[in-house]
Design a protein around this motif. Structure first.
Motif, PDB file in Angstrom:
ATOM      1  N   ASN A 158      37.554  -4.693  28.506  1.00 22.20           N
ATOM      2  CA  ASN A 158      37.001  -3.514  27.372  1.00 22.20           C
ATOM      3  C   ASN A 158      37.509  -3.729  26.142  1.00 22.20           C
ATOM      4  O   ASN A 158      38.805  -4.017  26.098  1.00 22.20           O
ATOM      5  CB  ASN A 158      37.271  -2.156  28.102  1.00 22.20           C
TER       6      ASN A 158
ATOM      7  N   ARG B  24      36.533  -4.873  21.653  1.00 28.32           N
ATOM      8  CA  ARG B  24      35.572  -5.119  20.427  1.00 28.32           C
ATOM      9  C   ARG B  24      36.299  -6.372  19.759  1.00 28.32           C
ATOM     10  O   ARG B  24      37.403  -6.392  19.348  1.00 28.32           O
ATOM     11  CB  ARG B  24      35.158  -4.030  19.616  1.00 28.32           C
TER      12      ARG B  24
ATOM     13  N   VAL C   6      37.151 -15.958  25.481  1.00 30.36           N
ATOM     14  CA  VAL C   6      37.665 -14.555  25.207  1.00 30.36           C
ATOM     15  C   VAL C   6      39.162 -14.406  25.140  1.00 30.36           C
ATOM     16  O   VAL C   6      39.595 -14.675  26.241  1.00 30.36           O
ATOM     17  CB  VAL C   6      37.071 -13.451  25.877  1.00 30.36           C
TER      18      VAL C   6
ATOM     19  N   VAL D 142      33.618 -16.218  29.636  1.00 34.79           N
ATOM     20  CA  VAL D 142      32.518 -15.236  29.930  1.00 34.79           C
ATOM     21  C   VAL D 142      31.241 -15.490  29.492  1.00 34.79           C
ATOM     22  O   VAL D 142      31.187 -16.110  28.252  1.00 34.79           O
ATOM     23  CB  VAL D 142      33.291 -13.898  28.965  1.00 34.79           C
TER      24      VAL D 142
ATOM     25  N   VAL E 173      28.390  -6.996  28.024  1.00 38.03           N
ATOM     26  CA  VAL E 173      28.724  -7.887  26.802  1.00 38.03           C
ATOM     27  C   VAL E 173      27.474  -7.771  25.854  1.00 38.03           C
ATOM     28  O   VAL E 173      26.117  -7.915  26.156  1.00 38.03           O
ATOM     29  CB  VAL E 173      28.631  -9.644  26.976  1.00 38.03           C
TER      30      VAL E 173
ATOM     31  N   PHE F  71      32.467  -5.298  24.350  1.00 30.91           N
ATOM     32  CA  PHE F  71      32.722  -5.632  25.798  1.00 30.91           C
ATOM     33  C   PHE F  71      33.057  -4.439  26.661  1.00 30.91           C
ATOM     34  O   PHE F  71      33.820  -3.507  26.037  1.00 30.91           O
ATOM     35  CB  PHE F  71      33.915  -6.625  26.004  1.00 30.91           C
TER      36      PHE F  71
ATOM     37  N   VAL G 164      33.222  -5.303  31.336  1.00 31.28           N
ATOM     38  CA  VAL G 164      32.610  -6.754  31.702  1.00 31.28           C
ATOM     39  C   VAL G 164      33.497  -7.250  32.934  1.00 31.28           C
ATOM     40  O   VAL G 164      34.790  -7.474  32.574  1.00 31.28           O
ATOM     41  CB  VAL G 164      32.717  -7.616  30.583  1.00 31.28           C
TER      42      VAL G 164
END
Ligand SMILES: Cc1cc2nc3c(=O)[nH]c(=O)nc-3n(C[C@H](O)[C@H](O)[C@H](O)COP(=O)(O)OP(=O)(O)OC[C@H]3O[C@@H](n4cnc5c(N)ncnc54)[C@H](O)[C@@H]3O)c2cc1C
Length: 415
Positions: free
Chosen positions: A164, A166, A183, A202, A209, A231, A234
């Motif tokens: 979770n 950004r 990521v 990912v 996403v 995110f 995800v």
């Protein structure tokens, strides 16, 4: 090999690449611009680029950056430097030869730390040039030049992690072929500062996403795009953690060393092209009864450009040589130094070339305006100038700290 020796294979690649630039890349630049304009889509993948990729591959000018012989020609950094410089002369050359950032860095990470599955699913198509990838570390909410600030949460949930947060400025995420993101986030906020982060592979189409927008750079929508990505819950299987939990910071250090110096090599190519354009333009137009090139200040700019290009090229080669001989970690001060020097000097040369071109210099009729915009971003991307200078200054001051500590302990000091 010394800084000034060129191996036979490096000399052959240089000659082949120069020929490819003259016969294919420069003539294609106009076609590329036209196809992009006609598509009306800033993230369009123009057919000319695919034609150039096929031709580069046919000529063996493919994956030149890759240090591992299994995946590329296995050139040293010193051998690759002049090739990256040559490709840097045109905005389309690096992708045509599958040597473009951030795919190069991501391919190196997947080679070093990816599982067999990652290699099969992502590394192979990346090496084939049929897939693109992005690297998502920077976040809008925190000062990301200090990577320990990164906040995206990666929370263990059974055999998976839930992501979770950004990210923004994930370059290449708008590329038509972008299928995968690497990521960086936090798996353990209670661990030691450099063990809190992990990196995960990912798929860009994983549920949760969302590519929120493509960020413009000085008004340009770069074809590869710089994406802001959300995110939301995800789910990433634990097998997609690279190297292991807590290894994110170490991987980012490994990834950014070669990536940084590649940017510098390409910057030198841009500076060389700008100098060439500056000279041609200054000789071809006259004011007040004489060619612009006859003015002392213009000659001063030209001379300074030549001097400074030679200086940054030598520093780049020294850094590349050290990376090859003592390793990226030992070469970190030289890498930091050239990461500051090359974009700044290239930027100054491009700026002066724009000035010599008059109004034409700021248009898309010449490659200078776009080169300026790109070089300006390199003073931020892969770490802002100030952060690299901080590292150099700490290294420099460290010598005196050690001497002072020794003196305090009553030892004899020879500073
Ligand atoms: C075109 C472009 C492409 C990019 N591509 C990517 C990408 O693909 N993936 C990715 O993850 N990120 C990418 N980035 C982001 C880039 O890496 C970050 O912008 C950079 O690391 C700085 O982080 P920040 O923007 O959060 O700035 P901040 O950390 O907020 O820093 C702001 C400014 O503070 C100053 N500063 C910071 N620390 C110090 C200090 N110690 N001393 C003095 N001054 C200091 C510097 O001037 C710095 O520019 C890209 C950026 C650009 C512009």
């Amino acid at each position: 090999m010394s800084l000034f020796d060129i191996s036979d294979r490096a000399a052959k690649y240089q000659a082949d690449l120069l020929d490819f630039m003259e016969s294919h890349i420069y003539p294609a630049e106009e076609v590329y611009e036209r196809q992009m304009r006609e598509s009306g889509d800033p993230h369009f993948q123009p057919p000319i680029l695919e034609e150039l990729k096929a031709e580069a591959r046919r000529r063996g000018l493919w994956n030149l950056f890759h240090p591992h012989p299994e995946w590329g020609p296995g050139l040293t950094n010193l051998e690759y430097a002049p090739l990256a410089e040559i490709m840097g002369r045109s905005v389309i050359a690096s992708e045509a030869c599958n040597c473009n950032a951030p795919d190069t860095g991501n391919m190196e990470v997947l080679t070093l730390f990816g599982t067999d599955e990652h290699k099969e699913k992502y590394l192979k198509p990346l090496l084939e040039g049929t897939m693109a990838s992005a690297f998502a570390m920077t976040e809008p909410a925190v000062a990301s030049s200090d990577a320990t600030n990164v906040e995206l949460s990666m929370v263990r949930d059974g055999g998976d992690y839930l992501l979770n947060g950004r990210k923004w400025f994930a370059s290449n995420a708008m590329h038509k072929n972008c299928k995968v993101l690497i990521v960086m986030g936090k798996t353990d906020p209670t661990a030691a500062p450099h063990r809190q982060q992990s990196m995960m592979v990912v798929p860009i189409d994983a549920p949760g996403v969302t590519v929120v927008r493509s960020l413009p750079v000085f008004g340009y929508q770069d074809r590869e795009g710089h994406a802001e990505i959300e995110f939301e819950d995800v789910r990433v299987p634990a097998k997609d953690v690279l190297k292991g939990e807590g290894e994110g910071f170490a991987i980012s250090q490994a990834r950014l060393g070669p990536g940084r110096i590649h940017h510098c090599m390409r910057s030198i190519g841009m500076a060389e092209r700008a100098l060439e354009l500056m000279c041609k333009r200054a000789r071809s137009r006259s004011t007040f009864g004489k060619p612009i090139s006859e003015n002392a200040n213009i000659q001063d700019w030209i001379a300074e450009a030549r001097i400074e290009i030679e200086m940054i090229r030598l520093l780049t080669l020294k850094a590349a040589h050290l990376m090859d001989t003592v390793g990226n970690k030992e070469a970190r001060t030289e890498i930091a130094a050239i990461k500051v020097a090359a974009p700044n000097i290239a930027l100054k040369i491009v700026d002066r070339a724009i000035q010599v071109h008059g109004a034409g210099g700021v248009t898309e009729d010449f490659p200078l305006a776009m080169a300026w915009a790109h070089l300006r971003t390199l003073r931020l991307a892969d770490g802002p100038d100030e952060v690299h200078k901080r590292a150099i200054a700490r290294q420099e001051l460290g010598k005196y700290r050690a001497a002072e500590a020794a003196a305090t302990n009553g030892q004899k000091v020879t500073a």
